[in-house]
Design an enzyme around this catalytic site. Structure first.
Site, PDB file in Angstrom:
ATOM      1  N   ASP A 288      12.997  -0.092   6.778  1.00 32.68           N
ATOM      2  CA  ASP A 288      14.178  -0.664   6.145  1.00 32.68           C
ATOM      3  C   ASP A 288      14.962   0.506   5.558  1.00 32.68           C
ATOM      4  O   ASP A 288      14.437   1.594   5.370  1.00 32.68           O
ATOM      5  CB  ASP A 288      13.739  -1.669   5.072  1.00 32.68           C
ATOM      6  CG  ASP A 288      14.867  -2.635   4.741  1.00 32.68           C
ATOM      7  OD1 ASP A 288      15.974  -2.488   5.309  1.00 32.68           O
ATOM      8  OD2 ASP A 288      14.647  -3.546   3.914  1.00 32.68           O
TER       9      ASP A 288
ATOM     10  N   ASP B  82      22.839  -2.137   5.397  1.00 34.42           N
ATOM     11  CA  ASP B  82      23.802  -3.226   5.197  1.00 34.42           C
ATOM     12  C   ASP B  82      24.028  -3.432   3.712  1.00 34.42           C
ATOM     13  O   ASP B  82      23.434  -2.744   2.878  1.00 34.42           O
ATOM     14  CB  ASP B  82      23.266  -4.513   5.850  1.00 34.42           C
ATOM     15  CG  ASP B  82      21.884  -4.883   5.349  1.00 34.42           C
ATOM     16  OD1 ASP B  82      21.141  -3.993   4.910  1.00 34.42           O
ATOM     17  OD2 ASP B  82      21.533  -6.081   5.395  1.00 34.42           O
TER      18      ASP B  82
ATOM     19  N   CYS C 265     -11.768 -20.241   2.107  1.00 37.51           N
ATOM     20  CA  CYS C 265     -11.161 -19.429   3.160  1.00 37.51           C
ATOM     21  C   CYS C 265     -12.267 -18.747   3.949  1.00 37.51           C
ATOM     22  O   CYS C 265     -13.275 -18.319   3.367  1.00 37.51           O
ATOM     23  CB  CYS C 265     -10.245 -18.395   2.503  1.00 37.51           C
ATOM     24  SG  CYS C 265      -9.857 -16.998   3.565  1.00 37.51           S
TER      25      CYS C 265
ATOM     26  N   CYS D 215     -12.189 -15.839   5.450  1.00 39.23           N
ATOM     27  CA  CYS D 215     -12.028 -14.390   5.633  1.00 39.23           C
ATOM     28  C   CYS D 215     -13.250 -13.633   5.081  1.00 39.23           C
ATOM     29  O   CYS D 215     -13.996 -14.176   4.271  1.00 39.23           O
ATOM     30  CB  CYS D 215     -10.723 -13.902   5.009  1.00 39.23           C
ATOM     31  SG  CYS D 215     -10.850 -13.391   3.290  1.00 39.23           S
TER      32      CYS D 215
ATOM     33  N   CYS E 123     -13.747 -13.664   1.233  1.00 39.10           N
ATOM     34  CA  CYS E 123     -14.118 -14.945   0.622  1.00 39.10           C
ATOM     35  C   CYS E 123     -15.508 -15.417   1.059  1.00 39.10           C
ATOM     36  O   CYS E 123     -16.113 -16.248   0.399  1.00 39.10           O
ATOM     37  CB  CYS E 123     -13.076 -15.988   0.938  1.00 39.10           C
ATOM     38  SG  CYS E 123     -11.440 -15.508   0.342  1.00 39.10           S
TER      39      CYS E 123
HETATM   40 ZN   LIG Z   1     -10.105 -15.221   2.065  1.00 42.83          ZN
END
Ligand SMILES: [Zn+2]
Length: 546
Positions: free
Chosen positions: A86, A121, A273, A275, A278
């Site tokens: 950016d 911009d 979750c 993942c 977790c």
């Molecule tokens: Zn997780």
């Protein structure tokens, strides 16, 4: 062309974008990475999170490293994937200005080897007056025009940003003008605040205004879209790329992202979750860690969840179930559900731009499902391309039986036999009425999606009213000499009866009604036979529930 569309669902696309550092699949989520400090090293992002692309800030790199020789953004980040940069527009929005010029930062992005680069911009922002917004649009267009000769033939893909903020007419104009310039990617600027304020209906209007004025063969980027719960909405509207720092910002604030909302870590008893973070830890263990460790692990979880949601969206496109995913996610928050409802304004556009569905069964939950392209498409075809069989001038409109396809149900077969015995099979046109489609002519009942849908029972009032309106619309201009209605005795049947009564009075056609809790029972068919033989109507107007 650097961009190739390989599959579509709604206005969303699965595509491939070729950059000088490799080809990436779209839709793609670009995590925003701070060039000076990373909680998750970009190399790990690639290896463990499947992040094939990220975005960093060329303006911050320039301020920190200046004209250091041989500076390469991939080496700086130790990352071999696709790097977008950016240009400092966000800093203009936050700090009111930047210490560089559009030409300088453009040349700098070329020098450090960005794969995807943005011209500097002038973002509109949320609080801008209309006059100010107009100026940002003009200024961004001037800068885009001035950039063109400087980026011609460059190997990086260049992004043309669309401004205008909440002023939809300005977004349209900005997109129309930007579309005249040959950028590789177009992007919608400054929706961050719109998203932070959960103004998803405004976001829908902004995206539609931009997309409908841009060339469809170019990818479309949404700046600052970071909450996974809105990915399916953005993609369904045609966004191919989005970027955000939300995964890291939320983590710093000890907030835990899920595809259906956000929780504070302090309020969590469990970590719902799959993942690695977790699975390894409990909510309690995570809370007891040092602040630095906790934020790092939350950042990892938030990134896992974001990347997994992109995969969910991609899978939905490939199997043709993006609408189902969108509806499920929309129930995460009333603001998102409002955005889903907003799509009813764009039914025709969604229908025109959606591909032929993959023949998958379709679910109708309530009136929000009415914006599905399959519904609009059936109604449009019925109005534009359908003529009843010419000799079948008497309409027998019957409540749809329970078995699909309706035209093959045992109930319909009995009815057909009765008509044949009377010698009326060709003069009578049997149509079923049902929600959400309104009228389903018998001969179309096996075509998609008229026998491949499941609807909630009972449906909400708005859907029933929508469907009964379609019944009235169907009757207009069909040239029937008589309407026979074989109706049930529920809420929807009463609505259909009412609109049929109104339409027949308006059209000057006689209407006879048989109403029964079970209109398909044998007794009612006998009554129907009598009615078709022309017995006086008075005796055949059946009362409530038999
Ligand atoms: Zn997780």
């Amino acid at each position: 062309m650097a961009f190739e569309v390989r599959d579509r669902d709604l206005m969303g696309r699965l595509g491939r974008l070729r950059t000088k550092s490799g080809t990436i699949e779209t839709p793609v989520f670009l995590p925003v990475v701070n060039p000076l400090y990373q909680r998750i090293p970009p190399r790990r992002m690639m290896e463990e999170f499947k992040c094939r692309a990220l975005i960093t800030n060329a303006y911050i790199i320039k301020r920190h490293y200046g004209d250091e020789p041989m500076l390469d953004v991939h080496k700086l980040l130790d990352y071999e994937g696709v790097v977008a940069t950016d240009s400092g527009a966000y800093q203009i929005l936050v700090y009111g200005g930047v210490e560089t010029t559009p030409e300088e930062i453009l040349a700098y992005q070329r020098r450090i080897g960005s794969d995807i680069a943005v011209i500097l911009d002038h973002p509109t922002g949320w609080r801008a007056s209309k006059r100010r917004a107009e100026w940002t649009v003009e200024e961004t267009l001037r800068r885009a025009e001035a950039a063109l000769p400087l980026i011609e033939g460059d190997k990086a893909l260049w992004v043309g940003p669309i401004q205008g903020g909440k002023y939809i007419d300005l977004v349209e104009r900005s997109a129309r003008e930007m579309a005249r310039m040959p950028f590789d990617i177009y992007a919608l600027g400054s929706p961050t605040e719109v998203m932070e304020r959960y103004m998803f209906t405004v976001l829908v209007d902004m995206i539609v205004a931009a997309k409908t004025n841009l060339p469809p063969d170019r990818p479309f980027h949404l700046f600052g879209a970071g909450h996974p719960m809105m990915f399916s909405l953005a993609v369904a509207l045609g966004c191919d790329m989005f970027d955000s720092a939300a995964y890291a910002i939320y983590a710093k604030d000890e907030r835990y992202l899920l595809p259906y909302g956000t929780s504070r870590l302090k309020d969590l008893s469990y970590l719902p979750c799959p993942c690695p973070v977790c699975r390894r830890l409990t909510a309690e263990e995570l809370r007891e860690m040092t602040r630095g460790e906790r934020v790092r692990l939350l950042t990892e979880h938030n990134l896992y969840i974001s990347m997994a949601e992109v995969d969910a969206v991609k899978q939905a496109i490939s199997e043709g179930s993006l609408w189902e995913l969108l509806e499920a996610r929309s129930r995460s928050h009333p603001a998102l559900f409002s955005a889903l409802k907003r799509l009813s304004r764009y039914r025709d556009l969604i229908e025109r731009r959606s591909p032929t569905p993959k023949g998958k069964g379709m679910f109708i939950f309530d009136s929000a499902s009415l914006s599905r392209p399959q519904v609009t498409r059936h109604l449009r075809r019925l109005t534009e391309n359908y003529w009843r069989p010419p000799e079948a001038h008497r309409l027998l409109l019957v409540k749809a039986p329970r078995t699909k396809p309706y035209g093959r149900s045992p109930q319909y077969r009995r009815l057909l036999k009765a008509l044949e015995e009377l010698g009326e099979a060709s003069s009578v046109h049997v149509c079923f009425y049902d929600a959400p489609f309104g009228v389903i002519p018998e001969e179309l009942s096996e075509t998609y999606p008229l026998s491949q849908f499941e609807a909630t029972q009972p449906l909400d009032r708005e859907t029933l009213e929508f469907a009964s309106t379609q019944v009235a619309r169907y009757l207009e201009g069909r040239g029937y000499s008589q309407v026979l209605l074989l109706a049930g005795a529920e809420e929807f049947d009463a609505l259909v009866e009412r609109v049929c009564g109104e339409a027949c009075r308006r059209l000057g056609i006689p209407l006879s009604t048989i109403r029964d809790r079970d209109p398909w029972n044998g007794g009612r068919l006998e009554a129907l036979k009598g009615m078709l033989k022309g017995r006086p109507l008075g005796g055949l107007q059946m009362g409530e529930a038999g």
